[in-house]
Write a protein that holds these residues in place. Structure first.
Motif, short mmCIF file in Angstrom:
data_model
loop_
_atom_site.label_atom_id
_atom_site.label_comp_id
_atom_site.label_asym_id
_atom_site.label_seq_id
_atom_site.Cartn_x
_atom_site.Cartn_y
_atom_site.Cartn_z
N LEU A 34 0.86 -1.63 0.14
CA LEU A 34 -0.06 0.59 -0.11
C LEU A 34 0.81 1.00 0.50
O LEU A 34 0.34 2.21 -0.79
N LEU A 35 1.50 1.50 0.46
CA LEU A 35 2.79 2.37 0.78
C LEU A 35 3.55 2.33 -0.92
O LEU A 35 3.72 3.58 -0.59
N TRP A 36 3.71 1.55 -1.09
CA TRP A 36 4.66 1.46 -2.72
C TRP A 36 3.92 1.97 -3.19
O TRP A 36 4.08 2.62 -4.10
N ALA A 37 2.74 1.72 -3.43
CA ALA A 37 1.62 1.91 -4.13
C ALA A 37 1.58 3.94 -4.62
O ALA A 37 0.79 4.55 -5.22
N ALA A 38 1.17 3.77 -2.83
CA ALA A 38 1.44 5.12 -2.16
C ALA A 38 1.82 6.48 -3.42
O ALA A 38 2.21 7.07 -3.60
N LEU A 39 3.35 5.24 -3.03
CA LEU A 39 4.30 6.67 -3.09
C LEU A 39 4.37 6.85 -4.77
O LEU A 39 5.09 7.64 -5.18
N ASN A 40 4.70 5.61 -5.49
CA ASN A 40 4.39 5.99 -7.10
C ASN A 40 2.67 6.78 -7.34
O ASN A 40 3.49 7.08 -8.53
N PHE A 41 2.14 6.45 -6.86
CA PHE A 41 1.11 6.87 -7.07
C PHE A 41 0.77 8.85 -6.85
O PHE A 41 0.95 9.55 -8.02
N SER A 43 4.72 10.07 -7.30
CA SER A 43 5.31 10.11 -7.90
C SER A 43 4.21 10.77 -9.51
O SER A 43 4.85 11.33 -9.93
N ALA A 44 3.97 9.63 -9.90
CA ALA A 44 3.10 9.91 -11.56
C ALA A 44 1.85 10.81 -11.08
O ALA A 44 1.98 11.59 -12.43
N LEU A 45 0.85 11.21 -10.19
CA LEU A 45 0.21 12.36 -10.41
C LEU A 45 1.21 13.32 -10.71
O LEU A 45 0.69 13.91 -11.31
N THR A 46 2.47 13.33 -9.85
CA THR A 46 2.95 14.97 -10.65
C THR A 46 4.00 14.41 -11.53
O THR A 46 4.32 15.74 -12.33
N TYR A 89 9.34 11.06 -3.45
CA TYR A 89 9.17 11.05 -4.94
C TYR A 89 8.02 12.39 -5.44
O TYR A 89 7.66 11.89 -6.80
N PHE A 90 7.83 12.58 -4.90
CA PHE A 90 7.06 14.33 -5.24
C PHE A 90 7.88 14.85 -6.62
O PHE A 90 7.18 15.29 -7.65
N ILE A 91 9.33 15.05 -6.25
CA ILE A 91 10.25 15.73 -6.30
C ILE A 91 10.56 14.72 -7.90
O ILE A 91 10.38 15.14 -9.56
N ILE A 95 10.83 15.78 -11.51
CA ILE A 95 12.41 15.92 -11.56
C ILE A 95 12.23 15.01 -13.61
O ILE A 95 12.83 15.31 -14.26
N THR A 96 11.79 14.01 -13.30
CA THR A 96 12.43 13.06 -14.28
C THR A 96 11.29 13.30 -15.90
O THR A 96 12.60 13.44 -17.15
N PRO A 97 10.07 13.55 -15.92
CA PRO A 97 9.49 13.54 -17.07
C PRO A 97 10.25 15.20 -17.58
O PRO A 97 10.21 15.33 -19.14
#
Length: 168
Positions: A34-41, A43-46, A89-91, A95-97
């Protein structure tokens, strides 16, 4: 490429260091997914909204914020430290895209795939060289030292390359 290396190395290392962090704070294993999914969510949202960010010293800003957050994680090996991972994960989502788009703009279409492949290769090779050292430090000393080292690497490499990017 060096700026991209520092950001890629930091975010890739963090992806691998989340689990040891969670082990150190005795985070219940049933919630890892759940935490992993939330972190990646996050990242995906930002990442989805990253194109709306204006380029007002973004390289310096991200460099300093990411370095500070990595440093702060070393003092928060606790449940509160998880909040800092959300910031990382927000950062990462910004920054990646942003960097890939920046490379796309600066590179001719004939060289674009090559440059992006070289970028990825450099990040992965750097990770492969540094993560065993960071793992040794985490196992034999403390995880906080790993975050200090990552913070210093990001700060030094990204600020030097940010300066060069701002001059070009």
């Amino acid at each position: 490429i060096i700026y991209s290396l520092s950001m890629g190395l930091a975010t890739l290392s963090i992806a691998w260091l989340v689990q040891p962090f969670l082990i150190d704070i005795n985070f219940p294993i049933v919630y890892y997914g759940l935490l992993w999914a939330a972190l990646n969510f996050v990242s995906a949202l930002t990442a989805y909204f990253s194109h709306k960010i204006k380029e007002i010293n973004i390289f310096y800003t991200i460099s300093i914020i990411l370095s500070i957050v990595l440093f702060l994680v070393s003092f928060n090996i606790s449940f509160y430290g998880i909040i800092l991972f959300f910031v990382i994960y927000f950062i990462r989502g910004i920054i990646t895209p942003y960097l890939k788009n920046h490379i796309n703009i600066l590179t001719s279409s004939e060289m674009r795939a090559t440059v992006l492949s070289i970028r990825s290769l450099i990040i992965r090779l750097s990770f492969a060289m540094i993560i065993p050292i960071l793992g040794y430090i985490a196992e034999n000393y403390h995880l906080k030292f790993v975050f200090w080292i990552l913070s210093a690497i990001v700060l030094i490499l990204s600020l030097i390359s940010s300066y060069k990017l701002s001059r070009d």
